[in-house]
Design a protein around this motif. Structure first.
Motif, short mmCIF file in Angstrom:
data_model
loop_
_atom_site.label_atom_id
_atom_site.label_comp_id
_atom_site.label_asym_id
_atom_site.label_seq_id
_atom_site.Cartn_x
_atom_site.Cartn_y
_atom_site.Cartn_z
N ARG A 176 25.47 28.37 -96.10
CA ARG A 176 25.02 28.53 -94.69
C ARG A 176 25.85 29.59 -93.99
O ARG A 176 25.37 30.25 -93.07
N ARG A 222 32.44 30.20 -101.99
CA ARG A 222 32.48 29.34 -103.17
C ARG A 222 31.05 28.97 -103.57
O ARG A 222 30.10 29.19 -102.80
N GLN A 224 28.20 26.42 -103.78
CA GLN A 224 27.88 25.28 -102.91
C GLN A 224 27.26 24.18 -103.78
O GLN A 224 26.05 23.91 -103.72
C1 NCD Z 1 32.01 26.49 -94.85
C2 NCD Z 1 30.95 25.42 -94.61
O1 NCD Z 1 31.27 24.24 -94.40
O2 NCD Z 1 29.81 25.82 -94.61
N1 NCD Z 1 33.29 26.10 -94.49
C3 NCD Z 1 33.70 26.31 -93.20
O3 NCD Z 1 33.16 25.76 -92.27
N2 NCD Z 1 34.66 27.22 -92.96
C4 NCD Z 1 31.92 27.12 -96.17
C5 NCD Z 1 31.91 26.28 -97.41
O4 NCD Z 1 32.01 25.07 -97.36
O5 NCD Z 1 31.82 26.89 -98.46
#
Ligand code: NCD
Length: 301
Positions: A176, A222, A224
C-alpha cells in the motif's frame, strides 16, 4: 481537510501547506532545547495561549511500529493526549459490533481517530459515519497516505520533486505504501521504473542496471506476505532478491534510498550504513508530518 483517506485527495496548495507547516515544526523541534523558553516549551511549541489540548484515538487492527508510535509521539509532543485501542480483541468488534457502530461510538470521544485495518474499505466507511476527522494509517493493501506524505517530504528536503528518475523495487502488487507513493509523486513530473520482487529473475540486476544508474530516488519495500496467496508463498525463487552492495554501487552519489519499514531481509546490512540510505530521516519526518496533520485536521493553526 476533513479526513486523510487517500494520497490523491490533496491539491498542490494543500501539499504546500503541509510541507511548510512540517518545516516549521521540524525546525522548532530541532532547535536548541538546552535553554527552554517557558512560553514555547517542548510540549507546546505554539504561541503562548493556544496549547494543543486534543485527544487522539488510535485504532490499529494490524501491527505497526512507525506509524502508530510516530502518531502517538506527534500528539504527545504537541501537548495532546492519546488513547490506543490496538487489535480488535479489546473492543466490542470482538463481540460482533459493526465497524461503523464502533467508529460512531469512538468519534464521540476523540478529536481525531487514526485507524489501520486489513480491510481496504474500512477507512472510507469510517469517514462516512465519523463525527471526527479520520486518518487512514493503512487500509489493507490499498493505501497509506501519511506514509506518502512523509516520503515526499523526505525527498523534497533534498531534491525538487519535478524531474526525478524513480526506481521502485518491491512488492508492487501488494504494498500500500507503493500505491500511495505512486499516486502522490505522480502529481509531479517524474519518471518511474518498477521492478517487482515477485518476478522470477536469475539476477535482478540484469534488467535493472540502467534504471539504477539513472535513479535519483530508489524506493524499496519488503514482501507483503500477509497478502500473498498460498501459491505465491510457495513459489521458489521469489525470496532471493535483495538490494545489495552491488546494486548500491550503481547509484549516483546524490541518489537517495527510501524504505517505509519494516525491513525484512531485502536490504543488505552494508547498504544501511550508506548515507544515501535515509531511513532514519524518514522515520523522524513521519513524526513531524503527523504533528502538522494533527494541527491541520483540528484547525489548530
Ligand atoms: C508499511 C505498512 O504498514 O504498510 N509500514 C509503515 O507503515 N511504515 C510498510 C510495510 O509494512 O511493509
Amino acid at each position: 481537510m476533513q479526513h486523510i483517506l487517500t494520497s490523491d485527495q490533496f491539491s498542490y496548495a494543500q501539499l504546500d501547506d503541509i510541507w511548510k507547516l512540517t518545516e516549521r515544526i521540524a525546525a522548532f523541534c530541532n532547535g536548541d532545547r538546552s535553554q527552554p523558553d517557558p512560553e514555547l516549551s517542548f510540549y507546546s511549541w505554539d504561541e503562548p495561549g493556544i496549547p494543543f489540548k486534543k485527544l487522539l484515538g488510535t485504532i490499529f487492527c494490524q501491527p505497526s511500529t512507525r506509524t502508530r508510535c510516530s502518531l502517538q509521539a506527534a500528539c504527545l509532543r504537541l501537548g495532546g493526549s492519546v488513547v490506543s485501542i490496538d487489535g480488535t480483541e479489546a473492543s466490542s468488534l470482538a463481540k460482533g459490533e459493526s465497524w461503523e457502530d464502533t467508529i460512531v461510538t469512538l468519534s464521540q470521544y476523540y478529536d481525531v481517530l487514526a485507524i489501520r485495518s486489513g480491510d481496504k474499505h474500512h477507512a472510507k466507511q469510517a469517514a462516512a459515519v465519523s463525527d471526527t476527522p479520520i486518518i487512514n494509517c493503512g487500509s489493507g493493501s490499498d493505501e497509506h497516505p501519511t506514509q506518502a506524505l512523509l516520503d515526499l517530504y523526505t525527498i523534497r528536503e533534498r531534491k525538487p520533486l519535478d524531474g526525478l528518475n524513480i526506481v521502485i523495487f518491491g512488492d508492487i502488487e501488494h504494498a500500500r505504501t507503493i500505491k500511495s507513493f505512486k499516486k502522490m509523486i505522480g502529481m509531479y513530473d517524474v519518471n518511474i521504473s518498477e521492478f517487482s520482487l515477485l518476478k522470477k529473475r536469475d539476477d535482478p540486476l540484469d534488467d535493472m542496471t540502467q534504471s539504477f544508474k539513472e535513479a535519483d530516488v530508489v524506493y524499496i519495500t519488503r514482501m507483503q506476505r500477509e497478502y500473498h496467496g498460498k501459491e505465491i508463498v510457495e513459489f521458489p525463487g521469489i525470496t532471493t532478491h535483495s538490494f545489495t552492495e552491488k546494486t548500491l554501487s550503481l547509484l549516483k552519489e546524490d541518489a537517495i534510498i527510501l524504505h517505509p519499514g519494516p525491513v525484512v531481509g531485502e536490504v543488505a546490512a552494508k547498504v544501511k550504513q550508506d548515507p544515501r540510505w535515509v531511513y532514519k530521516q524518514q522515520v523522524k519526518n513521519g513524526m513531524y508530518i503527523r504533528m502538522a496533520l494533527l494541527k491541520l485536521l483540528t484547525g489548530h493553526i
